[in-house]
Design a protein around this motif. Sequence first.
Motif, PDB file in Angstrom:
ATOM      1  N   PHE A  79       0.744  -2.352  -8.228  1.00 35.19           N
ATOM      2  CA  PHE A  79       1.542  -1.129  -8.205  1.00 35.19           C
ATOM      3  C   PHE A  79       3.030  -1.445  -8.126  1.00 35.19           C
ATOM      4  N   ALA A  80       3.819  -0.499  -8.615  1.00 35.91           N
ATOM      5  CA  ALA A  80       5.267  -0.624  -8.541  1.00 35.91           C
ATOM      6  C   ALA A  80       5.773  -0.390  -7.129  1.00 35.91           C
ATOM      7  N   SER A  81       4.997   0.314  -6.311  1.00 38.69           N
ATOM      8  CA  SER A  81       5.419   0.635  -4.950  1.00 38.69           C
ATOM      9  C   SER A  81       4.199   0.910  -4.088  1.00 38.69           C
ATOM     10  N   THR A  82       4.401   0.853  -2.779  1.00 35.12           N
ATOM     11  CA  THR A  82       3.321   1.201  -1.860  1.00 35.12           C
ATOM     12  C   THR A  82       2.977   2.680  -1.973  1.00 35.12           C
ATOM     13  N   ALA A  83       3.981   3.510  -2.278  1.00 38.79           N
ATOM     14  CA  ALA A  83       3.713   4.942  -2.463  1.00 38.79           C
ATOM     15  C   ALA A  83       2.748   5.166  -3.622  1.00 38.79           C
ATOM     16  N   PHE A 103      -9.726  -5.872  -5.389  1.00 36.63           N
ATOM     17  CA  PHE A 103      -8.268  -5.822  -5.399  1.00 36.63           C
ATOM     18  C   PHE A 103      -7.731  -7.115  -6.002  1.00 36.63           C
ATOM     19  N   LEU A 104      -7.113  -7.014  -7.180  1.00 36.30           N
ATOM     20  CA  LEU A 104      -6.684  -8.192  -7.919  1.00 36.30           C
ATOM     21  C   LEU A 104      -5.381  -8.773  -7.372  1.00 36.30           C
ATOM     22  N   LEU A 105      -5.352 -10.105  -7.289  1.00 40.75           N
ATOM     23  CA  LEU A 105      -4.168 -10.855  -6.893  1.00 40.75           C
ATOM     24  C   LEU A 105      -3.837 -11.875  -7.979  1.00 40.75           C
ATOM     25  N   SER A 106      -2.590 -12.333  -7.992  1.00 38.70           N
ATOM     26  CA  SER A 106      -2.127 -13.264  -9.017  1.00 38.70           C
ATOM     27  C   SER A 106      -1.720 -14.595  -8.392  1.00 38.70           C
ATOM     28  N   TRP A 107      -2.378 -15.679  -8.810  1.00 38.35           N
ATOM     29  CA  TRP A 107      -1.971 -17.018  -8.364  1.00 38.35           C
ATOM     30  C   TRP A 107      -0.562 -17.328  -8.864  1.00 38.35           C
ATOM     31  N   ALA A 108      -0.247 -16.932 -10.092  1.00 33.37           N
ATOM     32  CA  ALA A 108       1.059 -17.253 -10.673  1.00 33.37           C
ATOM     33  C   ALA A 108       2.200 -16.712  -9.825  1.00 33.37           C
ATOM     34  N   TYR A 109       2.028 -15.520  -9.268  1.00 36.19           N
ATOM     35  CA  TYR A 109       3.094 -14.927  -8.461  1.00 36.19           C
ATOM     36  C   TYR A 109       2.983 -15.321  -6.996  1.00 36.19           C
ATOM     37  N   ALA A 110       1.801 -15.699  -6.546  1.00 32.38           N
ATOM     38  CA  ALA A 110       1.652 -16.155  -5.164  1.00 32.38           C
ATOM     39  C   ALA A 110       2.243 -17.547  -4.966  1.00 32.38           C
ATOM     40  N   GLU A 111       2.170 -18.392  -6.006  1.00 37.08           N
ATOM     41  CA  GLU A 111       2.695 -19.759  -5.914  1.00 37.08           C
ATOM     42  C   GLU A 111       3.534 -20.060  -7.159  1.00 37.08           C
ATOM     43  N   PRO A 112       4.722 -19.481  -7.263  1.00 38.09           N
ATOM     44  CA  PRO A 112       5.530 -19.665  -8.475  1.00 38.09           C
ATOM     45  C   PRO A 112       6.036 -21.093  -8.651  1.00 38.09           C
ATOM     46  N   GLU A 113       6.151 -21.836  -7.559  1.00 45.22           N
ATOM     47  CA  GLU A 113       6.510 -23.250  -7.610  1.00 45.22           C
ATOM     48  C   GLU A 113       5.453 -24.025  -6.836  1.00 45.22           C
ATOM     49  N   ARG A 114       5.143 -25.218  -7.305  1.00 43.00           N
ATOM     50  CA  ARG A 114       4.093 -25.999  -6.653  1.00 43.00           C
ATOM     51  C   ARG A 114       4.395 -26.161  -5.157  1.00 43.00           C
ATOM     52  N   ALA A 124       4.100  -7.774  -0.086  1.00 47.58           N
ATOM     53  CA  ALA A 124       3.989  -6.566  -0.906  1.00 47.58           C
ATOM     54  C   ALA A 124       2.531  -6.278  -1.253  1.00 47.58           C
ATOM     55  N   ALA A 125       1.774  -7.317  -1.601  1.00 45.74           N
ATOM     56  CA  ALA A 125       0.358  -7.127  -1.923  1.00 45.74           C
ATOM     57  C   ALA A 125      -0.408  -6.620  -0.705  1.00 45.74           C
ATOM     58  N   THR A 126      -0.081  -7.151   0.470  1.00 41.76           N
ATOM     59  CA  THR A 126      -0.757  -6.720   1.696  1.00 41.76           C
ATOM     60  C   THR A 126      -0.480  -5.250   1.977  1.00 41.76           C
ATOM     61  N   GLU A 127       0.765  -4.821   1.807  1.00 46.68           N
ATOM     62  CA  GLU A 127       1.102  -3.419   2.051  1.00 46.68           C
ATOM     63  C   GLU A 127       0.363  -2.503   1.082  1.00 46.68           C
ATOM     64  N   GLN A 128       0.233  -2.924  -0.168  1.00 45.04           N
ATOM     65  CA  GLN A 128      -0.500  -2.112  -1.132  1.00 45.04           C
ATOM     66  C   GLN A 128      -1.996  -2.093  -0.807  1.00 45.04           C
ATOM     67  N   MET A 129      -2.514  -3.211  -0.331  1.00 48.33           N
ATOM     68  CA  MET A 129      -3.915  -3.260   0.075  1.00 48.33           C
ATOM     69  C   MET A 129      -4.169  -2.331   1.259  1.00 48.33           C
ATOM     70  N   LYS A 130      -3.212  -2.264   2.177  1.00 45.98           N
ATOM     71  CA  LYS A 130      -3.355  -1.387   3.341  1.00 45.98           C
ATOM     72  C   LYS A 130      -3.551   0.068   2.918  1.00 45.98           C
ATOM     73  N   ALA A 131      -2.911   0.466   1.820  1.00 46.43           N
ATOM     74  CA  ALA A 131      -3.049   1.849   1.363  1.00 46.43           C
ATOM     75  C   ALA A 131      -4.507   2.188   1.091  1.00 46.43           C
ATOM     76  N   PHE A 132      -5.255   1.238   0.571  1.00 39.36           N
ATOM     77  CA  PHE A 132      -6.671   1.475   0.274  1.00 39.36           C
ATOM     78  C   PHE A 132      -7.518   1.394   1.541  1.00 39.36           C
ATOM     79  N   LEU A 133      -7.213   0.456   2.402  1.00 42.33           N
ATOM     80  CA  LEU A 133      -7.952   0.350   3.656  1.00 42.33           C
ATOM     81  C   LEU A 133      -7.741   1.591   4.518  1.00 42.33           C
ATOM     82  N   ASP A 134      -6.515   2.100   4.554  1.00 46.28           N
ATOM     83  CA  ASP A 134      -6.226   3.287   5.361  1.00 46.28           C
ATOM     84  C   ASP A 134      -6.859   4.544   4.772  1.00 46.28           C
TER      85      ASP A 134
END
Length: 623
Positions: A79-83, A103-114, A124-134
């Motif tokens: 998502f573009a935002s938590t809202a 809930f899809l996550l991206s390795w490329a963005y989680a580890e942009p440099e080795r 940001a991913a955690t906050e968006q995940m919280k929206a679904f858990l809540d």
Amino acid sequence: MPTMRARLLVVLAVLFGSTAVAGVPPATAAPPSGSLWFDDPAVTVRDGRFTDVHGREIVLRGYNVSGETKLAENKGLPFASTADARKSATALRALGGGNTVRFLLSWAYAEPERGRVDTGYLTAATEQMKAFLDAGLRVYPDFHQDLYSRHLFDADSWYTGDGAPKWAVDAGNYPDESCGICLFWGQNITQNEAVKRATYDFWHNAHGVQDAFLATAEKTMAHLRRHLSADQFKGVAGFDPYNEPHAGVYDSGQTSRAWEKDVLWPFYEKFRARMDTAGWRDKPAFVEPNLFWNANLGFQKQEGGLLDAGTLGPRYVFNTHFYDQKAISGVFMWGKAADGQYAGDFRTVRDRAAAARTAAVVSEFGHPLAGSVSDKAPTVLKAMYQALDSRVKGADWWSDPAASGPVLSGSQWQWDIYNGRHREPMNGNPGKVLTEGDAWNDEDLSAVRLDDAGRPVLRQDARLLDRLYPSATAGTTVGFTYEDRSRDGATALTWNPVPASLPQVRRLVGSGQYGLLLWRSNGGPAPTELHLPASFPAASTTVVSDLGTVHAPPAYSAADPVGVAEEPGGTGSRRLLLTAPDSGVLHYALVTNGATAPSADLLEAARSELSAWAARKVSRRTG
């Protein structure tokens, strides 16, 4: 000393990214609004089924959130935002009828440099995940990949991928990608040399890329463990380590089954160990076999299904995908799907999970909603949901309901509120900005979109998506069926009519939707739950059960055997609650919206018919 030690561990984690803080309890927060005394989202695997703390069988139903993670426009976030995440979660619950998301996550963005994990991305991913858990939804994250990485593809390539970061691709010095003559993007898996070699290198840990992935996965799980509240973390059902695994290239003489045994399964054991270290010991890994193990095209199918992994439960869940490649091809299946079309395919999933003594989930299924084969979608999806509900086709269900088997969990692909409104420069090419469909390799499968006012609306028949299903069964499911009466154009699809041998039940149901659950009770105080679609308002709902027969069921009370309550999360979605305090007793419940103010005589006649039918068809078969 304990307080000082905890503080020291937190400091070390901040400085060094250590996951040794798994023992530090997460922040506390209240459970989702609308929760009742028995609502605890924690699930485990017991006796081959998902179960909750009360021993109830749990069915996970919902969607993948979402293909947006594959794109660059929101930097690997759904998502573009938590809202927007909250808006999507509310709609998924209220319109889509789901109780779970992958809930899809991206390795490329989680580890942009080795070696450097981007904590900003994880936060940001955690906050968006919280929206679904809540919102009362369970979640199982998935480090997603398709065609290994978008960085294998050039700016002018016909296709793209997602998954591995650029540094992992650069380490391999792979050839220019080319699929040759490919009609579908998936052909790159077995025809594109760059994709094949990069995938092979991942599985064989060339350049240390698999080690890096596992380290990032552990840090990601530790981050989630720390930054979700205790109640939110309970709602995390497990983790899907790797999407649609394939060897890329088999070694000389190696079979697909041997690859699963010698390469894929050791990877899952390593991932499982990382879960334990990160504080996820009580949650299962949702492990996928070779993606071609259950292909329904003979020339694609490869032997597999984790046949040599032994007993999987309770530490692992058997997790698979199913797409009707015959129907998608437009060549190998003329016409549309019919009653029982996928009963055999999903029976294979049930049987494989049972042999491995674990639960099963079909974490992806779906069909294109635009293009030359989209006319098949209403029947294909109805047949897939039918096969999730029961291993028996509709025409045979009333004759042998006890052959239904367990209700399967599943996550439809996909739920992307940005469908048709993307701004994705394909492979970073500013001259090739994709806006239509899912904006990824010409796919268009999202069940939802935003209207011009910014409100989520369904792109498929609500009768098909927002379904009656047993979300929690206090005992053992004997059989279940649901006739959704969904539409194919103007045609109502009725594949499981009430038989003429039950005239009063047939009269009660009429042309309405109905579901029927049979189960043996477990003696616990927590009730059996069925999700009530929006098409089942309490005032129009009729329940015929050995526990009680009622039109317009009242609000839930522990003193009443039949009642209605909101589902946790405050989204307005509702559930039917059935309380049976006995143990080992066969119960049934017919739920329909087909009757308007039925008479007491009709209700009693329908109950009498169902009681006799259940005794004849079920008790005799299972007694």
